[in-house]
Write a protein that holds these residues in place. Sequence first.
Motif, short mmCIF file in Angstrom:
data_model
loop_
_atom_site.label_atom_id
_atom_site.label_comp_id
_atom_site.label_asym_id
_atom_site.label_seq_id
_atom_site.Cartn_x
_atom_site.Cartn_y
_atom_site.Cartn_z
N GLY A 105 0.82 -1.21 0.00
CA GLY A 105 0.00 0.00 0.00
C GLY A 105 0.85 1.25 0.00
N VAL A 106 1.88 1.28 0.82
CA VAL A 106 2.77 2.45 0.87
C VAL A 106 3.43 2.67 -0.49
N LEU A 107 3.88 1.60 -1.11
CA LEU A 107 4.50 1.73 -2.43
C LEU A 107 3.49 2.27 -3.45
N ALA A 108 2.26 1.78 -3.40
CA ALA A 108 1.24 2.21 -4.35
C ALA A 108 0.88 3.68 -4.14
N HIS A 109 0.68 4.08 -2.89
CA HIS A 109 0.32 5.47 -2.60
C HIS A 109 1.45 6.42 -2.99
N THR A 110 2.68 5.99 -2.74
CA THR A 110 3.83 6.82 -3.09
C THR A 110 3.91 7.02 -4.60
N ALA A 111 3.71 5.95 -5.35
CA ALA A 111 3.74 6.04 -6.81
C ALA A 111 2.62 6.93 -7.33
N ALA A 112 1.45 6.83 -6.72
CA ALA A 112 0.32 7.65 -7.14
C ALA A 112 0.63 9.13 -6.98
N LEU A 113 1.10 9.50 -5.81
CA LEU A 113 1.39 10.91 -5.55
C LEU A 113 2.55 11.43 -6.39
N ARG A 114 3.53 10.60 -6.63
CA ARG A 114 4.74 11.03 -7.33
C ARG A 114 4.55 11.05 -8.84
#
Length: 393
Positions: free
Chosen positions: A280-289
């Motif tokens: 989840g952290v990886l997915a959210h980070t990719a979304a924002l970035r």
Amino acid sequence: MTSNPWDQAGEPNPLRALTPDQLRRRTSMKWRTHPADVLPLWVAEMDVPLARPVVRAVTEAMELGDTGYPVGTAYAEALAAFAAKRWGWDGLAVERTAIVPDVMLGVVEMLKLVTGPGDPVIVNPPVYPPFYQFVTHMDRRVVEAPLGPDLRIDLGVLEAVFRRAVAGGGRAAFLLCSPHNPTGTVHTAEELAAVAALAERYGVRVVADEIHAPVVTAPDARFVPYLGVPGAERGLSLMSASKGWNLAGLKAALAVAGPGAAADLARMPEEVGHGPSHIGVLAHTAALRDGTAWLDAVLAGLDENRRLLTGLLAERLPGVVHRAGEATYLAWLDCRALGLGDEPADVFLDRGRVALSSGVPFGSGGPGHVRLNLATSPEVLTEAVRRMAAALE
């Protein structure tokens, strides 16, 4: 659209990408709670494919076997960069953040830091039903400060409730929903500064649920982070990419503290940070970035749907009162003039085969209302309103 403030960068409208048959293959709550003949426009899931950067990040993690425990500040750094570019807010300090499992569990942990058992937690109904459920389950008292007739924060009512909440010398918190669910109201900088001033005057701690912050759909509206207004230094905020990028099943959120609340956040138990999903952290980070072009394409589509719904209601259901929201992908519909009682959602489901959220769990001002999820294709939205109108014939 002839013009909009979003940079779609050639992205097609994700709301038009999937057919109902494709969506019915999904196994999450939205598409599996009701029978297949029901159009589900209730729970806050979007009918979209995921942004390509998110899919890529999750796929690469799976191929690597990178499924361990979360660590580091990449999520907070991505959110800080997004906030600076998107909202012009450079006050999100990475060192004053903490990863939490999701926004509502983060709300619980923040309220535990600033209140004790039996203390009042003030909310602005009609408001997201889990505010009532989670606050009650953690042994705090929900106290209502209803929105005004214009569906905005009534500062006079809020001050009176603040005054009563601390009259005995105890602690109190204000659980702010910003942007507001279910009305889609975007609080202005002036309104939020007034809230902060009242909170400081009466010693009330503000915890802001800002999960819908990326989803501002009205071209002339602008999200203002609560921690970015004067006087909010002792505030706490919960933010996430969950709503903006349809990542509810990939659990991760961030607790953010103002400068005056850093010591409070530091007291959060270390084990809370074990709850988020590393994926989840990886997915959210990719979304924002890397997922802002996709987000902008969704926002443009939601704005089209927002205006489509207004026209459909005027044509097919003129008895429904609807103020188009500025944010979220939710519409708050006043159905009291239709004579359907407190639970019009039951009628629309039973007779029209359209699933909407009942207004009753949203607290004062909720009976006789329904909440409709706009995050679907224009064709599904059009068919849903047709069915709702047919249910009244």
